[in-house]
Design a protein around this motif. Structure first.
Motif, short mmCIF file in Angstrom:
data_model
loop_
_atom_site.label_atom_id
_atom_site.label_comp_id
_atom_site.label_asym_id
_atom_site.label_seq_id
_atom_site.Cartn_x
_atom_site.Cartn_y
_atom_site.Cartn_z
N ASN A 17 -0.57 1.12 0.14
CA ASN A 17 -1.45 0.22 -0.61
C ASN A 17 -0.71 -0.82 -1.44
N CYS A 18 0.62 -0.78 -1.43
CA CYS A 18 1.40 -1.68 -2.28
C CYS A 18 2.12 -2.74 -1.44
N PRO A 19 1.80 -4.02 -1.64
CA PRO A 19 2.49 -5.07 -0.90
C PRO A 19 4.00 -5.10 -1.13
N VAL A 20 4.45 -4.77 -2.33
CA VAL A 20 5.89 -4.76 -2.61
C VAL A 20 6.57 -3.66 -1.78
N ALA A 21 5.99 -2.47 -1.76
CA ALA A 21 6.57 -1.36 -1.00
C ALA A 21 6.60 -1.70 0.49
N ARG A 22 5.54 -2.28 1.01
CA ARG A 22 5.53 -2.65 2.42
C ARG A 22 6.59 -3.70 2.73
N ALA A 23 6.73 -4.69 1.86
CA ALA A 23 7.76 -5.72 2.07
C ALA A 23 9.15 -5.10 2.06
N SER A 147 -0.67 -7.86 -14.56
CA SER A 147 -0.90 -6.45 -14.22
C SER A 147 -1.37 -6.38 -12.77
N VAL A 148 -1.23 -5.20 -12.19
CA VAL A 148 -1.64 -4.99 -10.80
C VAL A 148 -3.05 -4.42 -10.81
N ARG A 149 -3.93 -5.04 -10.04
CA ARG A 149 -5.29 -4.54 -9.89
C ARG A 149 -5.33 -3.74 -8.59
N ARG A 150 -5.58 -2.47 -8.70
CA ARG A 150 -5.66 -1.60 -7.53
C ARG A 150 -7.04 -1.77 -6.89
N ARG A 151 -7.04 -1.88 -5.58
CA ARG A 151 -8.31 -2.01 -4.84
C ARG A 151 -8.61 -0.68 -4.19
N THR A 152 -9.85 -0.35 -4.20
CA THR A 152 -10.27 0.94 -3.60
C THR A 152 -11.09 0.72 -2.37
#
Length: 152
Positions: A17-23, A147-152
């Motif tokens: 769910n994290c774009p940074v982790a995927r990158a 801040s990071v907004r988490r999407r559900t």
């Protein structure tokens, strides 16, 4: 690659769910970033990349395959038509601000005061200004003001 499929291998995302982790999963290792950097600086052939980075041939071949599988580089016919060369795709070129930001961080934090290092200049020879994220109103952004907004 939307589904994380890389040349027939399933890629388990570190944090799906994290774009940074995927990158980071795609380009986060040292060699991949240096290959992208060198492609931005004109490297085109396997030999170009090997000479510029000093990377072992087997690791270079693996990273080039990985970058191609993720759509960051592609092989195209060389102008001479005698071989194929590597070129950045649009997705690979989109990494330019990332490379510049890493370079600028390195200039500030990875060298001793007065230690010589390369500098990035524009087409007129002027040093590229610091990259600073800005809000829609033009004010600078920092980790303290976002801040990071988490999407559900």
């Amino acid at each position: 690659m939307a589904h994380g499929d890389m040349a027939g291998q399933s890629l388990a995302w570190t944090d799906p769910n994290c774009p940074v982790a995927r990158a980071v999963d795609v380009i986060g290792d040292r060699w991949s970033l240096l290959i992208v950097r060198d492609a931005m600086d004109g490297a085109r052939s396997f030999t170009d990349f090997q000479q510029r980075t000093g990377i072992a041939r087997n690791i270079l071949a693996d990273r080039l395959r990985k970058l191609a599988a993720h759509g960051l580089i592609a092989q195209v016919e060389a102008p001479s038509g005698k071989r194929r060369v590597y070129t950045l795709t649009a997705a690979g070129k989109d990494l330019f601000p990332v490379i510049v930001t890493l370079r600028q961080w390195g200039e500030r934090h990875a060298f001793e005061a007065g230690e010589a290092h390369s500098v990035l200049v524009d087409e007129h020879g002027a040093v590229v200004p610091q990259i600073v994220p800005v809000a829609a109103d033009g004010l600078s952004l920092t980790s303290d003001t976002t801040s990071v907004r988490r999407r559900t």
